[in-house]
Design a protein around this motif. Structure first.
Motif, PDB file in Angstrom:
ATOM      1  N   THR A  79       0.816  -1.224   0.000  1.00 60.96           N
ATOM      2  CA  THR A  79       0.000   0.000   0.000  1.00 60.96           C
ATOM      3  C   THR A  79       0.847   1.269   0.000  1.00 60.96           C
ATOM      4  O   THR A  79       0.296   2.368  -0.017  1.00 60.96           O
ATOM      5  CB  THR A  79      -0.942   0.036   1.225  1.00 60.96           C
ATOM      6  OG1 THR A  79      -0.177   0.240   2.432  1.00 60.96           O
ATOM      7  CG2 THR A  79      -1.752  -1.252   1.341  1.00 60.96           C
ATOM      8  N   ASP A  85      -2.614   4.167  -5.018  1.00 60.02           N
ATOM      9  CA  ASP A  85      -4.007   4.382  -5.375  1.00 60.02           C
ATOM     10  C   ASP A  85      -4.873   3.202  -4.934  1.00 60.02           C
ATOM     11  O   ASP A  85      -4.499   2.042  -5.112  1.00 60.02           O
ATOM     12  CB  ASP A  85      -4.132   4.578  -6.888  1.00 60.02           C
ATOM     13  CG  ASP A  85      -5.520   5.021  -7.285  1.00 60.02           C
ATOM     14  OD1 ASP A  85      -6.351   4.137  -7.574  1.00 60.02           O
ATOM     15  OD2 ASP A  85      -5.767   6.228  -7.301  1.00 60.02           O
ATOM     16  N   ILE A  86      -6.022   3.506  -4.356  1.00 64.19           N
ATOM     17  CA  ILE A  86      -6.912   2.462  -3.848  1.00 64.19           C
ATOM     18  C   ILE A  86      -7.363   1.530  -4.966  1.00 64.19           C
ATOM     19  O   ILE A  86      -7.504   0.321  -4.762  1.00 64.19           O
ATOM     20  CB  ILE A  86      -8.128   3.101  -3.142  1.00 64.19           C
ATOM     21  CG1 ILE A  86      -7.665   3.807  -1.862  1.00 64.19           C
ATOM     22  CG2 ILE A  86      -9.187   2.051  -2.815  1.00 64.19           C
ATOM     23  CD1 ILE A  86      -8.745   4.589  -1.160  1.00 64.19           C
ATOM     24  N   VAL A  89      -4.785  -1.142  -5.415  1.00 66.34           N
ATOM     25  CA  VAL A  89      -4.842  -2.115  -4.320  1.00 66.34           C
ATOM     26  C   VAL A  89      -5.980  -3.097  -4.556  1.00 66.34           C
ATOM     27  O   VAL A  89      -5.815  -4.314  -4.435  1.00 66.34           O
ATOM     28  CB  VAL A  89      -5.016  -1.397  -2.968  1.00 66.34           C
ATOM     29  CG1 VAL A  89      -5.279  -2.407  -1.850  1.00 66.34           C
ATOM     30  CG2 VAL A  89      -3.781  -0.558  -2.639  1.00 66.34           C
ATOM     31  N   ARG A  90      -7.132  -2.584  -4.924  1.00 69.79           N
ATOM     32  CA  ARG A  90      -8.288  -3.457  -5.148  1.00 69.79           C
ATOM     33  C   ARG A  90      -8.084  -4.361  -6.369  1.00 69.79           C
ATOM     34  O   ARG A  90      -8.567  -5.494  -6.398  1.00 69.79           O
ATOM     35  CB  ARG A  90      -9.548  -2.610  -5.289  1.00 69.79           C
ATOM     36  CG  ARG A  90      -9.960  -1.941  -3.977  1.00 69.79           C
ATOM     37  CD  ARG A  90     -11.327  -1.306  -4.079  1.00 69.79           C
ATOM     38  NE  ARG A  90     -11.754  -0.781  -2.804  1.00 69.79           N
ATOM     39  CZ  ARG A  90     -12.345  -1.509  -1.861  1.00 69.79           C
ATOM     40  NH1 ARG A  90     -12.565  -2.793  -2.079  1.00 69.79           N
ATOM     41  NH2 ARG A  90     -12.716  -0.966  -0.719  1.00 69.79           N
ATOM     42  N   HIS A 119      -7.999   7.002   4.810  1.00 68.70           N
ATOM     43  CA  HIS A 119      -7.572   6.321   3.587  1.00 68.70           C
ATOM     44  C   HIS A 119      -7.708   4.809   3.746  1.00 68.70           C
ATOM     45  O   HIS A 119      -8.252   4.128   2.865  1.00 68.70           O
ATOM     46  CB  HIS A 119      -6.127   6.696   3.272  1.00 68.70           C
ATOM     47  CG  HIS A 119      -5.531   5.918   2.141  1.00 68.70           C
ATOM     48  ND1 HIS A 119      -5.705   6.275   0.819  1.00 68.70           N
ATOM     49  CD2 HIS A 119      -4.777   4.782   2.128  1.00 68.70           C
ATOM     50  CE1 HIS A 119      -5.077   5.409   0.044  1.00 68.70           C
ATOM     51  NE2 HIS A 119      -4.502   4.491   0.812  1.00 68.70           N
ATOM     52  N   TYR A 120      -7.242   4.289   4.862  1.00 68.67           N
ATOM     53  CA  TYR A 120      -7.279   2.838   5.050  1.00 68.67           C
ATOM     54  C   TYR A 120      -8.687   2.320   5.335  1.00 68.67           C
ATOM     55  O   TYR A 120      -8.995   1.173   4.994  1.00 68.67           O
ATOM     56  CB  TYR A 120      -6.286   2.420   6.132  1.00 68.67           C
ATOM     57  CG  TYR A 120      -4.878   2.384   5.586  1.00 68.67           C
ATOM     58  CD1 TYR A 120      -4.423   1.296   4.855  1.00 68.67           C
ATOM     59  CD2 TYR A 120      -4.028   3.473   5.741  1.00 68.67           C
ATOM     60  CE1 TYR A 120      -3.154   1.276   4.301  1.00 68.67           C
ATOM     61  CE2 TYR A 120      -2.751   3.465   5.199  1.00 68.67           C
ATOM     62  CZ  TYR A 120      -2.327   2.355   4.465  1.00 68.67           C
ATOM     63  OH  TYR A 120      -1.073   2.346   3.920  1.00 68.67           O
ATOM     64  N   GLU A 122     -11.197   3.364   3.711  1.00 68.07           N
ATOM     65  CA  GLU A 122     -11.702   3.194   2.346  1.00 68.07           C
ATOM     66  C   GLU A 122     -11.083   1.975   1.685  1.00 68.07           C
ATOM     67  O   GLU A 122     -11.752   1.235   0.956  1.00 68.07           O
ATOM     68  CB  GLU A 122     -11.406   4.451   1.527  1.00 68.07           C
ATOM     69  CG  GLU A 122     -12.074   4.445   0.159  1.00 68.07           C
ATOM     70  CD  GLU A 122     -11.891   5.758  -0.578  1.00 68.07           C
ATOM     71  OE1 GLU A 122     -12.249   5.808  -1.772  1.00 68.07           O
ATOM     72  OE2 GLU A 122     -11.382   6.727   0.027  1.00 68.07           O
ATOM     73  N   VAL A 123      -9.803   1.722   1.949  1.00 61.77           N
ATOM     74  CA  VAL A 123      -9.116   0.562   1.358  1.00 61.77           C
ATOM     75  C   VAL A 123      -9.790  -0.737   1.771  1.00 61.77           C
ATOM     76  O   VAL A 123     -10.021  -1.634   0.957  1.00 61.77           O
ATOM     77  CB  VAL A 123      -7.632   0.542   1.767  1.00 61.77           C
ATOM     78  CG1 VAL A 123      -6.988  -0.803   1.408  1.00 61.77           C
ATOM     79  CG2 VAL A 123      -6.860   1.669   1.091  1.00 61.77           C
TER      80      VAL A 123
END
Length: 228
Positions: A79, A85-86, A89-90, A119-120, A122-123
């Motif tokens: 991360t 960027d999320i 990650v997804r 932020h996390y 949302e992750v």
């Protein structure tokens, strides 16, 4: 998050290192066959895999054997301390599910400060399966609400000797925490492990050194634990 991790079951002279270990298995099933033979002969509680960006046919067979042995297999995702960027990650999470059937995730290089909590959140929103966050230090306590397990130490034995557990962490079960300690010589294995299991329900101690201490198993992998 619901708590999935158990308290360590180490008993004097009766258990081995892998039982409640989280092994970062950053070695390849075909190129590093000896390490994989040893790992499969002593399957741990958790294994973290880092296969790469291309689908690799060498991984499904070892994943199947680990799962059959009761090991939970997690996919590694970087991360970049909250800078990645999320969507990227997804995308990694989707690949692990589609290619290897993995739902558990090991988020690495996680930020530790309060200002990155949003932020996390949302992750991890909507992520199913065991979720491990690795800031490598004790982070802001809000991170404990985001994960099943927090890696609150990752580093060499020299730094581990100076590690201090914050008050907020003492109020949570040890199963919520994981410690990963490298550069641990054989003579320091038992005392280091005894210290680790006082603070974390999942631990991993290795004699490997250098930039990638998780690139092989320790020489003492599978040896009996002497719990004091």
């Amino acid at each position: 998050m619901t708590e999935r991790m158990t308290e360590p079951r180490v008993q004097r002279g009766s258990e081995t290192l892998p039982r409640e270990a989280c092994v970062p298995a950053y070695f390849h099933p075909e190129r590093d066959t000896d390490a994989w033979k040893r790992l499969l002969a002593n399957p741990p509680r958790l294994v973290v895999l880092r296969p790469g960006e291309e689908k690799d046919a060498a991984y499904p067979p070892v994943i199947s054997r680990l799962v059959a042995a009761g090991t939970e297999v997690l996919g590694y995702v970087d991360t970049d301390f909250g800078l990645r960027d999320i969507a990227e990650v997804r995308a990694d999470l989707r690949r692990y599910r589609a290619w290897y059937g993995l739902r558990g995730v090991f988020l690495d290089q996680v930020a530790a400060s309060e200002d990155r909590l949003g932020h996390y959140r949302e992750v991890v929103e909507g992520v199913r399966g065991t979720l491990v966050l690795n800031p490598g230090v004790y982070p802001d306590p809000g991170y404990a609400d985001l994960a099943d397990v927090l890696v609150t130490f990752e580093g060499p034995l020299s730094a581990y000797k100076a590690m201090r557990e914050p008050l907020w962490a003492r109020g949570l079960a040890r199963g919520r925490f994981c410690h990963l300690v490298h550069d641990v010589p054989s003579k320091a294995f038992d005392p280091t492990l005894r210290r680790a299991i006082r603070h974390a329900g999942t631990v991993y101690v290795t004699d490997r050194t250098g930039d990638q201490p998780w690139g092989d198993l320790p020489a003492y992998y599978g040896r009996p634990v002497v719990a004091g």
